[in-house]
Every structure is written in C-alpha cells, then in structure tokens.
Design a protein around this motif. Structure first.
Motif, PDB file in Angstrom:
ATOM      1  N   LYS A  47       0.835  -1.208   0.000  1.00 44.95           N
ATOM      2  CA  LYS A  47       0.000   0.000   0.000  1.00 44.95           C
ATOM      3  C   LYS A  47       0.866   1.253   0.000  1.00 44.95           C
ATOM      4  O   LYS A  47       0.451   2.293  -0.515  1.00 44.95           O
ATOM      5  CB  LYS A  47      -0.960  -0.021   1.187  1.00 44.95           C
ATOM      6  CG  LYS A  47      -2.089  -1.041   0.983  1.00 44.95           C
ATOM      7  CD  LYS A  47      -3.111  -1.034   2.094  1.00 44.95           C
ATOM      8  CE  LYS A  47      -4.220  -2.040   1.766  1.00 44.95           C
ATOM      9  NZ  LYS A  47      -5.230  -2.134   2.827  1.00 44.95           N
ATOM     10  N   LEU A  78       1.930   1.738  -3.577  1.00 44.04           N
ATOM     11  CA  LEU A  78       0.786   2.256  -4.335  1.00 44.04           C
ATOM     12  C   LEU A  78       0.488   3.714  -4.027  1.00 44.04           C
ATOM     13  O   LEU A  78      -0.168   4.397  -4.804  1.00 44.04           O
ATOM     14  CB  LEU A  78      -0.467   1.440  -3.986  1.00 44.04           C
ATOM     15  CG  LEU A  78      -0.774   0.217  -4.832  1.00 44.04           C
ATOM     16  CD1 LEU A  78      -1.856  -0.610  -4.166  1.00 44.04           C
ATOM     17  CD2 LEU A  78      -1.250   0.642  -6.211  1.00 44.04           C
ATOM     18  N   LEU A  83      -1.173   4.489  -1.244  1.00 44.10           N
ATOM     19  CA  LEU A  83      -2.382   4.483  -0.420  1.00 44.10           C
ATOM     20  C   LEU A  83      -2.045   4.817   1.026  1.00 44.10           C
ATOM     21  O   LEU A  83      -2.886   5.292   1.782  1.00 44.10           O
ATOM     22  CB  LEU A  83      -3.073   3.112  -0.473  1.00 44.10           C
ATOM     23  CG  LEU A  83      -3.685   2.696  -1.808  1.00 44.10           C
ATOM     24  CD1 LEU A  83      -4.206   1.264  -1.734  1.00 44.10           C
ATOM     25  CD2 LEU A  83      -4.812   3.637  -2.205  1.00 44.10           C
ATOM     26  N   GLN A 139      -0.872   5.762  -9.689  1.00 45.67           N
ATOM     27  CA  GLN A 139      -1.722   4.626  -9.289  1.00 45.67           C
ATOM     28  C   GLN A 139      -2.358   3.942 -10.491  1.00 45.67           C
ATOM     29  O   GLN A 139      -2.692   2.759 -10.429  1.00 45.67           O
ATOM     30  CB  GLN A 139      -2.786   5.105  -8.296  1.00 45.67           C
ATOM     31  CG  GLN A 139      -2.182   5.431  -6.934  1.00 45.67           C
ATOM     32  CD  GLN A 139      -3.102   6.212  -6.024  1.00 45.67           C
ATOM     33  OE1 GLN A 139      -4.030   6.870  -6.488  1.00 45.67           O
ATOM     34  NE2 GLN A 139      -2.838   6.169  -4.720  1.00 45.67           N
ATOM     35  N   ALA A 140      -2.506   4.692 -11.598  1.00 43.44           N
ATOM     36  CA  ALA A 140      -3.111   4.107 -12.801  1.00 43.44           C
ATOM     37  C   ALA A 140      -2.222   3.043 -13.445  1.00 43.44           C
ATOM     38  O   ALA A 140      -2.689   2.277 -14.286  1.00 43.44           O
ATOM     39  CB  ALA A 140      -3.428   5.208 -13.806  1.00 43.44           C
ATOM     40  N   PHE A 162      -1.031   0.589 -11.856  1.00 45.78           N
ATOM     41  CA  PHE A 162      -1.138  -0.631 -11.060  1.00 45.78           C
ATOM     42  C   PHE A 162      -2.481  -1.316 -11.201  1.00 45.78           C
ATOM     43  O   PHE A 162      -3.514  -0.669 -11.389  1.00 45.78           O
ATOM     44  CB  PHE A 162      -0.947  -0.302  -9.569  1.00 45.78           C
ATOM     45  CG  PHE A 162       0.431   0.159  -9.207  1.00 45.78           C
ATOM     46  CD1 PHE A 162       1.359  -0.734  -8.697  1.00 45.78           C
ATOM     47  CD2 PHE A 162       0.805   1.476  -9.387  1.00 45.78           C
ATOM     48  CE1 PHE A 162       2.638  -0.303  -8.371  1.00 45.78           C
ATOM     49  CE2 PHE A 162       2.082   1.911  -9.059  1.00 45.78           C
ATOM     50  CZ  PHE A 162       3.004   1.016  -8.547  1.00 45.78           C
ATOM     51  N   MET A 219      -4.491  -4.434  -8.792  1.00 38.84           N
ATOM     52  CA  MET A 219      -4.272  -5.109  -7.516  1.00 38.84           C
ATOM     53  C   MET A 219      -5.366  -6.128  -7.238  1.00 38.84           C
ATOM     54  O   MET A 219      -6.545  -5.859  -7.440  1.00 38.84           O
ATOM     55  CB  MET A 219      -4.217  -4.088  -6.375  1.00 38.84           C
ATOM     56  CG  MET A 219      -3.964  -4.750  -5.038  1.00 38.84           C
ATOM     57  SD  MET A 219      -3.191  -3.649  -3.864  1.00 38.84           S
ATOM     58  CE  MET A 219      -3.305  -4.659  -2.376  1.00 38.84           C
ATOM     59  N   ALA A 265     -12.408  -0.234 -14.422  1.00 34.16           N
ATOM     60  CA  ALA A 265     -11.299   0.698 -14.703  1.00 34.16           C
ATOM     61  C   ALA A 265     -11.249   1.120 -16.171  1.00 34.16           C
ATOM     62  O   ALA A 265     -10.423   1.957 -16.547  1.00 34.16           O
ATOM     63  CB  ALA A 265      -9.976   0.057 -14.309  1.00 34.16           C
ATOM     64  N   ARG A 304     -10.636  -8.460 -12.922  1.00 33.59           N
ATOM     65  CA  ARG A 304     -10.756  -7.000 -12.764  1.00 33.59           C
ATOM     66  C   ARG A 304      -9.372  -6.354 -12.670  1.00 33.59           C
ATOM     67  O   ARG A 304      -9.151  -5.269 -13.232  1.00 33.59           O
ATOM     68  CB  ARG A 304     -11.572  -6.685 -11.504  1.00 33.59           C
ATOM     69  CG  ARG A 304     -11.828  -5.209 -11.293  1.00 33.59           C
ATOM     70  CD  ARG A 304     -12.682  -4.930 -10.064  1.00 33.59           C
ATOM     71  NE  ARG A 304     -11.959  -5.171  -8.821  1.00 33.59           N
ATOM     72  CZ  ARG A 304     -12.445  -4.912  -7.611  1.00 33.59           C
ATOM     73  NH1 ARG A 304     -13.671  -4.439  -7.495  1.00 33.59           N
ATOM     74  NH2 ARG A 304     -11.738  -5.148  -6.529  1.00 33.59           N
ATOM     75  N   ALA A 320      -7.562  -3.580 -17.183  1.00 35.92           N
ATOM     76  CA  ALA A 320      -7.055  -2.325 -17.772  1.00 35.92           C
ATOM     77  C   ALA A 320      -5.602  -2.458 -18.217  1.00 35.92           C
ATOM     78  O   ALA A 320      -4.954  -1.450 -18.522  1.00 35.92           O
ATOM     79  CB  ALA A 320      -7.202  -1.185 -16.769  1.00 35.92           C
ATOM     80  N   ARG A 321      -5.097  -3.700 -18.257  1.00 37.27           N
ATOM     81  CA  ARG A 321      -3.726  -3.993 -18.686  1.00 37.27           C
ATOM     82  C   ARG A 321      -2.696  -3.127 -17.950  1.00 37.27           C
ATOM     83  O   ARG A 321      -1.979  -2.314 -18.556  1.00 37.27           O
ATOM     84  CB  ARG A 321      -3.571  -3.792 -20.201  1.00 37.27           C
ATOM     85  CG  ARG A 321      -4.474  -4.674 -21.025  1.00 37.27           C
ATOM     86  CD  ARG A 321      -4.118  -6.154 -20.853  1.00 37.27           C
ATOM     87  NE  ARG A 321      -5.020  -7.008 -21.612  1.00 37.27           N
ATOM     88  CZ  ARG A 321      -6.129  -7.584 -21.100  1.00 37.27           C
ATOM     89  NH1 ARG A 321      -6.437  -7.431 -19.829  1.00 37.27           N
ATOM     90  NH2 ARG A 321      -6.889  -8.337 -21.855  1.00 37.27           N
ATOM     91  N   PRO A 322      -2.613  -3.283 -16.630  1.00 34.27           N
ATOM     92  CA  PRO A 322      -1.649  -2.489 -15.857  1.00 34.27           C
ATOM     93  C   PRO A 322      -0.216  -2.912 -16.147  1.00 34.27           C
ATOM     94  O   PRO A 322       0.027  -4.050 -16.568  1.00 34.27           O
ATOM     95  CB  PRO A 322      -2.024  -2.803 -14.412  1.00 34.27           C
ATOM     96  CG  PRO A 322      -2.623  -4.168 -14.476  1.00 34.27           C
ATOM     97  CD  PRO A 322      -3.332  -4.262 -15.790  1.00 34.27           C
TER      98      PRO A 322
END
Lengths: 254, 266
Positions: free
Chosen positions: A48, A51, A53, A80-81, A83, A85, A105, A152, A156-158
C-alpha cells in the motif's frame, strides 16, 4: 539495468508500533517477486505504501524513475493508474454485477455493450464463462470471487500488478488454479508482479525471486530455487513451518 | 523551584489533550467538507450515481418525513388550541401552526428523521466498503473515491432536502388543518385564509435554506465517519453511531444559528 520499482530504507509506524523498519527492495521490469512473511509483519503496508495508499514516515519509493512519496493529486493518480491489484478478500463491489466490476477501470465512454464484451473477454482469461457476467458478487463462491477480482485487476492492462495473499481462504486445488492463472497472466501480459503471501506453495509457483519480510525489514532475498538452501535461519524456520527458531511467537502457557 | 502539584498538572494535561483533540477533529471534518465540495464541483461527474442518491435520500425518505410532519402538525394545532384557549387566543391556531411548522418543526424534524435514516446508512455502507478494502480498490481502478462515493452523496442530500422539507411543510400544515377542522370546530376556508395570510416569503426561504444546510450536514457526517472507519464490524458500528449523533447535534446547532441570524433582530 534500473529496476522498475526501487524501495530504499522505507519506514512506517502506527502509534508506537514500528511496522516497516527500513525496507530495501528492487523489482525488475517483468519480474515476479514474492514477499513472504508471517501475519502482521507489514507486507500489506509495504504494497500500500508503494501504491501511495499509505504515506510512509521516511525513505524512498521510486517507480519508473519517479519518487512516489512526494506525489500528490493528479500525479499520484497517474502513478496509481499503472497498477492493478488483487485484494486479499477480493474487494468486489457488492452493488454492481460482475461485468461492471471487471470493466470498472475501463473508460465509461466506450458504452455498456463494449464494456460488457471486454468484461466477458477478461472473465474468459480466468476460466469463467459469460453466464457469470450478470451475477452479483454475493452469488459467487470464494474461488470464483477471487477469479473475478483477478480478471478485474488485469482488465485495464496495468504495467504492474500486486497480489495480496491471493490464495488465502481457498482450498488447495482452487489455490493452485489461482496460482496457475497468476503465472499465465503475468507471463502473457508481460506484467511486473509483486505478491505478498505466507503460502509457500503459492510462492514457489508464482515467484521468479523471493524476499522474506520479518520485523519490518527484508531479512533475505534470492532466486526461487534458493529458498530451501538460503542458509538463513528465519527463512528456514518459515519455510519448514517450525514453531522453534529465531522467529519468536509469544504464547502464554495454559 | 516549586512546581504545580502533579495532580493539577495531570488535569491540565488532560484538558489540553481534550481541547487539542477536539480542534483536530473539527479541522479534519472541515478539510473533508472542503474536499467533498471541490470534488462535487469539478469533473469527472457521475450523474448516474447522483440520480441514484437523489432517489435513495429523497424518494425513500418521503414516507417517514411525511408521516412525521402530519402527526406533528396535528399535535401542534391541538396544543396551540389548548394553550391559546387559556387567554382567549384559540383563533391563533392557523397562524402559529404554519409559522411553527415552516420555520422550525418542518426543517428540524425532517432533518433529524433523514439524518437517522440516511447518515447511518451512509456510514454503514462506506464503513463496510472501507474495512473490506473496496475503497482502496477504487483507487487502484483509476477512480477517485471522493469523487465517486462522497461528492454524489453530499450533492444529492443538499439538493433534495429542500424539496423534502417543502413537502414536509405542506403535510405538516395539512395535519393541523385536518385536526382543527374536524375536532376543534374551525371553518376550513377561514383556516386556510388565515394560514396563507400569516405565511411570509422569509419563512419559506429560511425553511429551505435550513433544509439545504441540514442536507449537507447529514451527508457530510455519514460520509466522514464511514469513510474513516476502521477496526472491522465494531468500527463500522461506532462510525454509524457517531454519524447519527454528530448529525443530530450539528443540525440543532446550525438551526439555532440560522434562526438567530435570520429572525434574531426582528
């Protein structure tokens, strides 16, 4: 080559409790690093913190050459975009159907039909059929919820994905299914992965490299194949699951 | 050097800690409110979430607010009739009822009823989302939790409360009218005529301003306590209680301030 994620002397305390006492860690691009450690050793706080957070008390976290601890507002959101998780309990949104969870996302401007189609594609990646798409998370078993959460996390293919105790609460067979899915997703999508777990079977399967967190510090790190011959007393005790050793767990005698 | 006795130092330290803690809490709430307003004002917007909250807060609160107003308006008319009869002022029932309902009881009781229903629900929902990491998940899914969860709730409650209170005022006056014409011997046309002649624009405006302020408080307290809850089920329970209690106190305090500011010099 510069690592994708560089963690240097990161410290974090909650009240008087020191959770991270100077963590150093490098993760190369495309690498799958697993951090093992007992409950309450600060594994979740570490991810976190990376990230953004949780704000660390001191130290440096650099992702793609950018110092994360100094980021605020839009710059932090852009960080953060990168990543995805997978949360320990799935953290699926109860009020939304599965397909809305999976496509959450993705840009809303694509329209409901395309978002649903994208969700169904991602559900197929984790071995779930289109019939699941319209169900609510509460209608799914624990293993299915984990797989939806996995779909999920990658939808968004992080560039980077974090797995927080991915097999906790699952039976051994479902845990192995999840491990296989993580390995194939990370490999196929060329994602940099950081997993935290105390499940050694999971660590052996997912990891390129393993690090052990104990008392807020990384006490050992090395290739997956070295875990049984690390020569580190903490690692040996943890891997072998022994009560006796340098990791003391206070138990008041009955 | 002679110092203060230890027990006095201890008491002063406890008072200081209490005052500083209170000020810090107020600061956190004010910052949260500012961020909620800023997020409601700036894009991206979530119109579907806003409409959903308008329905949840406004439409589903109508029965409880309407019934409260109906019973209170009738009881108020009865009490004014009994009290007024002691000095030959029973004819003031329509005037006092409408002013009492529109200026005070409509917005305050409506606010308290909605706070009991909505602040608690918001705190429980957001608190559960917090402890199950759904709020953290929003952040990792490229969504600002303040924009997605908080802004629509605060905006919806602020917009919808004036409409709720308007309806509440009408039903409250109607409650007084029905009781007065069926039990107290008032003539219906005469009662309505007196009601309308005593009602001023200021009364209605102050009622609606109070309602908007109460709506903001209701959502703010529910969201603040839920968003910052921790410690599992017990933490969610505490957040729910804190949301309702703090909303009640702030509604009554802000009602007093608005009343003094608007009507205090007349």
């Amino acid at each position: 080559m510069t690592a994708k994620i560089i963690v240097r002397d990161v410290r974090k305390r909650f009240g008087r409790k020191v959770v991270l006492g100077g963590v150093d860690l490098d993760i190369a691009a495309g690498e799958s690093l697993v951090v093992i450690g007992g409950s309450g050793t600060g594994k979740s706080v570490l991810i976190k913190s990376i990230l953004g957070l949780i704000r660390v008390d001191s130290g440096s976290i650099i992702v793609d050459g950018v110092e994360v601890t100094a980021l605020r507002g839009a710059a932090l959101a852009a960080h953060q975009a990168k990543f995805g998780m997978l949360f320990q309990g799935g953290a699926l949104f109860d009020s939304l159907p599965v397909w809305r969870n999976v496509s959450f996302a993705l840009p809303r401007s694509e329209g409901a039909a395309r978002l649903k189609a994208a969700a169904i594609d991602n559900l197929a990646r984790v071995g779930l059929g289109p019939d699941v798409a319209d169900l609510r998370p509460s209608e799914l078993s624990g293993g299915m919820q984990k797989r939806v959460a996995l779909a999920r996390a990658v939808a968004a293919r992080p560039e980077i994905i974090f797995f927080d105790e991915p097999t906790t609460g699952l039976d051994p067979i479902m845990a192995d299914v999840i491990n296989d899915l993580i390995v194939s997703l990370v490999r196929d999508l060329k994602i940099t992965a950081l997993t935290i777990t105390h499940d050694m079977a999971s660590a052996r399967k997912i990891a390129d490299r393993i690090a052990m967190l104990y008392a807020g510090r990384i006490v050992w790190q090395g290739p997956r194949g070295m875990i049984d011959i690390s020569g580190n007393a903490y690692v040996d005790q943890f891997v072998q699951g022994r009560a006796d050793g340098p990791i003391a767990i206070p138990v008041i005698p009955a | 050097m002679t110092g203060l006795p230890h027990d006095i130092v201890g008491v002063l330290r406890a008072i200081g800690r209490f005052v500083l803690g209170g000020l810090a809490s107020i600061g956190r709430v004010v910052l949260f409110a500012g961020r909620a307003v800023a997020h409601a004002a700036l894009p991206p917007y979530y119109p579907a979430r806003l409409i959903e909250q308008i329905i949840v807060i406004g439409w589903f609160s109508l029965p409880v607010v309407g019934l409260t107003a109906l019973f209170t308006g009738a009881a108020l008319a009865q009490q004014i009739f009994i009290g007024g009869s002691r000095f030959n002022a029973a004819a003031t029932v329509p005037a006092v009822t409408v002013i009492g309902i529109v200026r005070e009881l409509g917005p305050v009781l409506g606010g308290l009823m909605v706070a009991g229903r909505v602040s608690s629900a918001m705190a429980a929902e957001l608190g559960t989302m917090r402890v199950t990491e759904q709020i953290d998940a929003l952040t990792t899914l490229r969504t600002d939790p303040l924009r997605y969860l908080i802004a629509p709730r605060v905006l919806a409650a602020t917009l919808v409360m004036p409409f709720l209170v308007l309806v509440s005022n009408v039903i409250g006056v109607l409650g007084g009218f029905v009781l007065a014409t069926t039990r107290l011997g008032f003539n219906a046309a005469n009662y309505l005529d007196r009601t309308m002649s005593f009602l001023k624009t200021d009364d209605i405006v102050s009622s609606l301003v109070k309602a908007a302020v109460f709506g903001f408080i209701i959502a703010l307290m529910g969201c603040y306590h839920g968003f910052h809850s921790n410690g599992g089920a017990e933490g969610v329970g505490k957040a729910t209680t804190s949301a309702v209690v703090s909303a009640f106190i702030l509604i009554l305090l802000s009602n007093l301030i608005i009343t003094v500011v608007v009507f205090g010099s007349r």
